[in-house]
Design a protein around this motif. Structure first.
Motif, short mmCIF file in Angstrom:
data_model
loop_
_atom_site.label_atom_id
_atom_site.label_comp_id
_atom_site.label_asym_id
_atom_site.label_seq_id
_atom_site.Cartn_x
_atom_site.Cartn_y
_atom_site.Cartn_z
N ASN A 53 0.72 -1.04 0.01
CA ASN A 53 -0.15 -0.05 0.02
C ASN A 53 0.67 1.21 -0.03
O ASN A 53 0.47 2.11 -0.59
CB ASN A 53 -0.84 0.18 1.11
CG ASN A 53 -2.13 -0.84 1.05
OD1 ASN A 53 -2.25 -1.21 0.05
ND2 ASN A 53 -2.52 -1.58 2.23
N GLY A 108 2.23 2.64 -3.59
CA GLY A 108 1.22 3.33 -4.24
C GLY A 108 1.33 2.96 -5.91
O GLY A 108 0.87 3.47 -6.73
N LYS A 130 -0.16 0.39 -7.19
CA LYS A 130 -1.54 -0.05 -7.69
C LYS A 130 -2.31 0.90 -8.22
O LYS A 130 -3.06 0.73 -9.24
CB LYS A 130 -2.42 -1.09 -6.74
CG LYS A 130 -2.57 -0.17 -5.46
CD LYS A 130 -3.37 -1.09 -4.26
CE LYS A 130 -3.51 -0.64 -3.04
NZ LYS A 130 -4.10 -1.43 -2.16
N GLU A 131 -2.09 2.29 -7.64
CA GLU A 131 -2.77 3.59 -8.22
C GLU A 131 -2.07 3.83 -9.72
O GLU A 131 -3.03 4.21 -10.35
CB GLU A 131 -2.69 4.44 -7.59
CG GLU A 131 -3.58 4.62 -5.95
CD GLU A 131 -3.09 3.62 -4.98
OE1 GLU A 131 -3.62 3.11 -4.01
OE2 GLU A 131 -1.69 3.26 -5.09
N HIS A 132 -1.01 3.43 -9.73
CA HIS A 132 -0.25 3.89 -11.13
C HIS A 132 -0.36 2.75 -12.18
O HIS A 132 -0.20 3.35 -13.42
CB HIS A 132 1.27 4.48 -10.88
CG HIS A 132 1.50 5.50 -10.19
ND1 HIS A 132 1.40 5.72 -8.78
CD2 HIS A 132 1.41 6.86 -10.33
CE1 HIS A 132 1.52 6.96 -8.33
NE2 HIS A 132 1.63 7.60 -9.36
N LYS A 184 -2.92 0.53 -12.93
CA LYS A 184 -4.12 -0.19 -12.96
C LYS A 184 -4.37 -1.32 -14.04
O LYS A 184 -5.38 -2.30 -13.53
CB LYS A 184 -5.32 0.68 -12.97
CG LYS A 184 -5.26 1.98 -12.09
CD LYS A 184 -6.45 2.94 -12.18
CE LYS A 184 -6.25 4.07 -11.25
NZ LYS A 184 -6.41 3.42 -9.89
N ASP A 194 -3.05 -6.89 -9.12
CA ASP A 194 -2.89 -6.35 -7.78
C ASP A 194 -3.32 -7.55 -6.71
O ASP A 194 -4.41 -7.75 -6.45
CB ASP A 194 -4.14 -5.33 -7.43
CG ASP A 194 -3.95 -4.67 -6.01
OD1 ASP A 194 -3.07 -5.18 -5.40
OD2 ASP A 194 -5.11 -4.10 -5.49
N CYS A 239 4.02 5.51 -15.34
CA CYS A 239 3.82 4.31 -14.75
C CYS A 239 5.09 3.24 -14.96
O CYS A 239 5.50 2.65 -13.96
CB CYS A 239 2.64 3.44 -15.22
SG CYS A 239 2.46 3.25 -16.70
#
Length: 553
Positions: free
Chosen positions: A252, A255, A257-259, A261, A265, A334
């Motif tokens: 977490n 970060g 997984k936010e970049h 997608k 995950d 990314c």
């Protein structure tokens, strides 16, 4: 808008694997907490261990001794009784006892001795075979015996034709037997073994099932053993929950997984891979490290398979090969972040090795493993981009590297090897090239068997199955049979490497016999029913059982 991030304008059409969102929510993972920690449970465990040690003294019958050792192994308790097991098996071996009175006893004797690295000839099984080399029909009534024979045959080396014939005969006979006429426990064992032998399974993942089965036996002399197994399972689970919370927080905080997608995950599944390699509570730092490594393998694999254009992937590969963050300047954000995380995580681990062992040459070995992996993925991306159809041999040659085995192999070596042995890595890697190759072959082929349909649907580079079908003009069934045969042969070579000379004990023996072979076992677990990383529903029940639900005591 930067044209590199404007996917509509970009000449490269970004693909999607349509991976579903992670089903394991952060709050749930961080709330995991069972009560089986602390001195009270440790004392209780030690008392039960002493009770079980007395069973070795009290058990004089040879078959009963072998059954006790077998039961201890299936319950995940071998590490507590290594001295007692060795003494018992040394006595059995030195007595030159050869059990031939029944199939069950002979097969169990062979299996236990070979599992623990003792020399035992396949000839002991020969007396149960007919002149054509098949199992005598007079043994068909002995389902337990055929079951043990099938399990034993999976420990075969190359060229052991008696065991090959025994395996074929026992498989046919057990498939033809009516499991409905057996008691429930035995019927379940038959189905379980026909699906995949115990030798190819991650032992810890089956402990709960064995506990439930043994509970129904009602043998008074197994009460202490069962109590220990249940308590040990819960104590190990508590330790694993703590490790998983740390992995979840790391994931977490990244970060990523936010970049990314488009990527999988899957931190919990990656952690389970690490658990499959070693579940011992003392290997916390190893499991956390390997969880990070497997996470990065998945992400990088998705960058190459799904996201990056060929030109972007060439730049990314060059950055990894040169181990230079500056090379990534031309890449989408990314992909820059992905490389930065890979770079930082690997350098941090290399620094830890240097602090612990005083040896500062780990980084070149770690970065080379990543570079080789990325170069193999780039080859597959080029095949896809140009529509090139590789030969079966060409596909496998590259595919064994893209299977990524060398990456966890090298990280595991540095994470688990005694500090004095770390300096021998170059010689160690050279001497074990065949072992790495055969594990890689199993990983590649098992992965392809599980994911070929999904990858074909989204148009990925061809799998081993498709390459073989095209080259040999063969049906899918014929291709799958060929690949299963190759997996069987690779296992025989691994067996020979790991089990043929057990008495040559060194600090590297546990690494080879446990960590390395468990990479292959974990792959069977992941891809037995599909894509264990892509489809979370497939493995959710196992994760729930192993990491969430303690056994009632």
């Amino acid at each position: 808008m930067d044209p590199k991030t404007n996917f509509q304008a970009d000449e490269h059409q970004r693909r999607s694997a349509n991976y579903k969102p992670n089903i394991w929510k952060d709050g749930f993972l961080e709330s995991l907490n069972n009560k089986y920690v602390g001195d009270d449970y440790t004392r209780q465990s030690k008392n039960l261990i002493e009770h079980v040690k007395k069973m070795f003294v009290e058990t004089e019958d040879l078959i009963a001794q072998l059954e006790l050792i077998d039961r201890i192994g299936k319950l995940g308790l071998t590490n507590y009784f290594e001295k007692e097991i060795k003494e018992a098996l040394d006595t059995i071996e030195n007595s030159n006892t050869c059990i031939t009175e029944n199939l069950y006893a002979t097969a169990l004797h062979f299996k236990i001795l070979r599992q623990h690295g003792y020399k035992v000839s396949q000839d002991v099984v020969g007396g149960f075979m007919d002149e054509e080399g098949a199992l005598k029909e007079s043994n068909y009534w002995d389902v337990k015996g055929m079951l043990e024979l099938l399990e034993a045959s999976n420990l075969a080396f190359e060229g052991e034709r008696i065991l090959d014939e025994a395996k074929a005969s026992a498989t046919v006979a057990l498939r033809g037997s009516s499991v409905w006429n057996l008691d429930n426990n035995l019927a379940r064992q038959v189905v379980h073994t026909l699906e995949l032998s115990s030798h190819r399974r991650v032992g810890w993942f089956n402990v709960k099932g064995h506990i439930h089965a043994y509970e129904k036996d009602n043998h008074a002399n197994t009460i202490s053993l069962l109590e220990l197994a249940k308590l040990n399972f819960n104590m190990v689970q508590a330790a694993l929950q703590k490790d998983l919370r740390e992995v979840s927080m790391w994931w977490n905080n990244l970060g990523l997984k936010e970049h990314l997608k488009f990527a999988r995950d899957r931190p919990v599944e990656c952690f389970m891979f690490a658990v499959g390699l070693n579940v011992h509570p003392g290997y916390t730092s190893f499991r956390i490290l390997l969880s990070k490594v497997i996470n990065l393998i998945l992400i990088i694999d998705d960058v190459y398979d799904i996201y990056g254009s060929l030109e972007e992937l060439k730049i990314f590969t060059n950055a990894v090969d040169r181990w230079d963050v500056g090379v990534t300047e031309q890449l989408p954000e990314c992909m820059k972040i992905c490389f930065q995380v890979l770079y930082n995580t690997t350098c941090e681990f290399a620094h830890e090795i240097e602090e612990e062992s005083g040896w500062n040459l780990a980084l070149p070995h770690l970065s080379k493993a990543w570079a080789d992996f990325c170069k193999a993925l780039l080859v597959e991306a080029e095949w896809y981009s140009t529509g090139y159809a590789p030969s079966f041999e060409e596909y496998l040659s590259n595919g064994c590297i893209s299977s990524s085995v060398s990456v966890p192999w090298v990280h595991t070596f540095f994470s688990t090897t005694h500090r004095d042995g770390i300096k021998e890595i170059a010689d160690f890697l050279h001497k074990n090239e065949d072992l790495v190759h055969n594990i890689s072959l199993i990983v590649r082929l098992t992965n392809d068997m599980g994911t070929s349909a999904a990858e074909q649907e989204r148009g990925d580079a061809p799998s081993a199955i498709l390459c073989y079908m095209r080259e040999m003009n063969a049906s899918e069934d014929t291709a799958e049979a060929k690949i299963k045969g190759m997996i069987d042969n690779a296992w025989k070579k691994i067996n020979g490497k790991c089990l043929r000379t057990p008495q040559q004990v060194s600090f590297l023996s546990p690494f080879i016999n446990n960590f390395a072979t468990n990479i292959a076992r974990m792959t069977h677990s992941l891809y037995q029913a599909g894509d264990g990383f892509g489809d979370q529903e497939q493995g959710s029940r196992l994760i729930q059982s192993m990491l969430v639900e303690p056994l009632p005591l």
